[in-house]
Design a protein around this motif. Structure first.
Motif, PDB file in Angstrom:
ATOM      1  N   GLY A  45       0.807  -1.201   0.000  1.00 38.11           N
ATOM      2  CA  GLY A  45       0.000   0.000   0.000  1.00 38.11           C
ATOM      3  C   GLY A  45       0.849   1.262   0.000  1.00 38.11           C
ATOM      4  O   GLY A  45       2.085   1.220   0.084  1.00 38.11           O
ATOM      5  N   HIS A  46       0.164   2.411  -0.047  1.00 40.97           N
ATOM      6  CA  HIS A  46       0.876   3.677  -0.259  1.00 40.97           C
ATOM      7  C   HIS A  46      -0.042   4.847   0.025  1.00 40.97           C
ATOM      8  O   HIS A  46      -1.269   4.707   0.076  1.00 40.97           O
ATOM      9  CB  HIS A  46       1.358   3.757  -1.712  1.00 40.97           C
ATOM     10  CG  HIS A  46       0.274   3.397  -2.702  1.00 40.97           C
ATOM     11  ND1 HIS A  46      -0.626   4.323  -3.171  1.00 40.97           N
ATOM     12  CD2 HIS A  46      -0.075   2.207  -3.251  1.00 40.97           C
ATOM     13  CE1 HIS A  46      -1.462   3.715  -4.006  1.00 40.97           C
ATOM     14  NE2 HIS A  46      -1.157   2.428  -4.066  1.00 40.97           N
ATOM     15  N   GLY A  47       0.567   6.014   0.175  1.00 39.54           N
ATOM     16  CA  GLY A  47      -0.213   7.227   0.311  1.00 39.54           C
ATOM     17  C   GLY A  47      -0.939   7.558  -0.981  1.00 39.54           C
ATOM     18  O   GLY A  47      -0.491   7.213  -2.076  1.00 39.54           O
ATOM     19  N   VAL A  48      -2.097   8.209  -0.856  1.00 41.01           N
ATOM     20  CA  VAL A  48      -2.903   8.616  -2.013  1.00 41.01           C
ATOM     21  C   VAL A  48      -3.367  10.050  -1.785  1.00 41.01           C
ATOM     22  O   VAL A  48      -3.695  10.435  -0.656  1.00 41.01           O
ATOM     23  CB  VAL A  48      -4.143   7.706  -2.179  1.00 41.01           C
ATOM     24  CG1 VAL A  48      -4.972   8.148  -3.384  1.00 41.01           C
ATOM     25  CG2 VAL A  48      -3.743   6.252  -2.333  1.00 41.01           C
ATOM     26  N   GLY A  49      -3.403  10.826  -2.853  1.00 42.76           N
ATOM     27  CA  GLY A  49      -3.871  12.204  -2.717  1.00 42.76           C
ATOM     28  C   GLY A  49      -4.021  12.856  -4.069  1.00 42.76           C
ATOM     29  O   GLY A  49      -4.888  12.500  -4.855  1.00 42.76           O
ATOM     30  N   ARG A  50      -3.140  13.800  -4.361  1.00 41.99           N
ATOM     31  CA  ARG A  50      -3.158  14.441  -5.681  1.00 41.99           C
ATOM     32  C   ARG A  50      -2.537  13.530  -6.740  1.00 41.99           C
ATOM     33  O   ARG A  50      -2.757  13.709  -7.939  1.00 41.99           O
ATOM     34  CB  ARG A  50      -2.377  15.756  -5.621  1.00 41.99           C
ATOM     35  CG  ARG A  50      -3.016  16.822  -4.740  1.00 41.99           C
ATOM     36  CD  ARG A  50      -4.338  17.312  -5.304  1.00 41.99           C
ATOM     37  NE  ARG A  50      -4.866  18.452  -4.551  1.00 41.99           N
ATOM     38  CZ  ARG A  50      -6.034  19.021  -4.798  1.00 41.99           C
ATOM     39  NH1 ARG A  50      -6.811  18.556  -5.759  1.00 41.99           N
ATOM     40  NH2 ARG A  50      -6.444  20.042  -4.073  1.00 41.99           N
TER      41      ARG A  50
END
Length: 256
Positions: free
Chosen positions: A173-178
């Motif tokens: 998994g990982h960060g998500v945003g822009r």
């Protein structure tokens, strides 16, 4: 850099989550024996166009891939588990298919994946899929303020360990945003109480993926598709979630 989102920004991200979830539901309904993987990709492309969204995959060219991905959908079949590049393959009865989809709606990204069996399903394949879903639920349940990334990783890895599966931590998994992939990384196995502390406003993708007989990967000649090294079946489940004071919010929650 790890970015925390305001309550308003998380609310804005819900549109992307709903679109990704609805697209996966539509793809699941369309996937059937005889359907070509390229047809599924073209269908997803059309849904993106109709929504006025943007693909996160089309021009994506990270260090672990071979040039721009070139498609809007990852289609991984049987022993393929991640980054499956669509190609001219018609689904057969009993194929285990993973659909991984990410899109940008109004500047915000959501990322999600499902695994299904096309046609006649073996109990072993269904159980593998259920294990990834159970691990995903466990990871989400651990995504609360006061815990750390290691608590999510440990929750996922414990489900695999209880089933006798070994976990590969090369991808997770990982960060998500822009953008689709950001910090922090969220491995599928780890030690509780370790890593980045979970804070209000953290938005991450949690994505357990398991292989039945190995924890080793091999790469297809296309430079993208990752398969189990021993040819065993694989499955993958993923949601984008937000950590809030009231507990985790699943932005890509599937309806029905």
């Amino acid at each position: 850099m790890i970015e925390l989102r305001t309550a308003r920004e998380i609310d804005e991200m819900k549109a992307a989550g709903e679109f990704v979830a609805s697209t996966l539901a539509a793809l699941k309904a369309r996937a059937d024996v005889g359907v070509n993987l390229l047809e599924l990709d073209a269908f997803a492309h059309e849904l993106i166009r109709q929504r006025g969204a943007e693909s996160c995959y089309l021009d994506y060219a990270p260090s672990f891939g071979s040039g721009p991905f070139g498609y809007v959908l990852c289609t991984s079949v049987n022993d393929a588990v991640l980054h499956g590049k669509p190609h001219s393959y018609r689904l057969h009865d009993g194929d285990l298919l993973t659909l991984d989809f990410a899109a940008n709606v109004d500047g915000w990204v959501a990322d999600s994946a499902i695994s299904i069996v096309v046609g006649t399903a073996s109990e072993q394949d269904l159980e593998l899929i259920r294990l990834t879903e159970r691990a995903l639920d466990a990871g989400i349940a651990a995504a609360v303020i006061g815990n750390k990334i290691g608590d999510i990783s440990h929750a996922i890895g414990s489900v695999a360990a209880e089933a006798g599966l070994r976990v590969n931590t090369e991808f997770g998994g990982h960060g998500v945003g822009r953008t689709m992939h950001g910090d922090p990384p969220v491995p599928n196995s780890g030690r509780p109480g370790r890593g980045y502390p979970l804070k209000e406003g953290l938005v991450i993708a949690i994505e357990p993926w398991f292989m039945r007989g190995t924890d080793k990967l091999r790469v297809d000649p296309d430079g993208w598709t990752l398969r189990s090294a021993d040819g065993s079946r694989t499955a993958h489940s993923e949601h984008t979630i937000a950590v809030t004071a009231d507990g985790p919010i699943t932005l890509t929650r599937r309806l029905g």
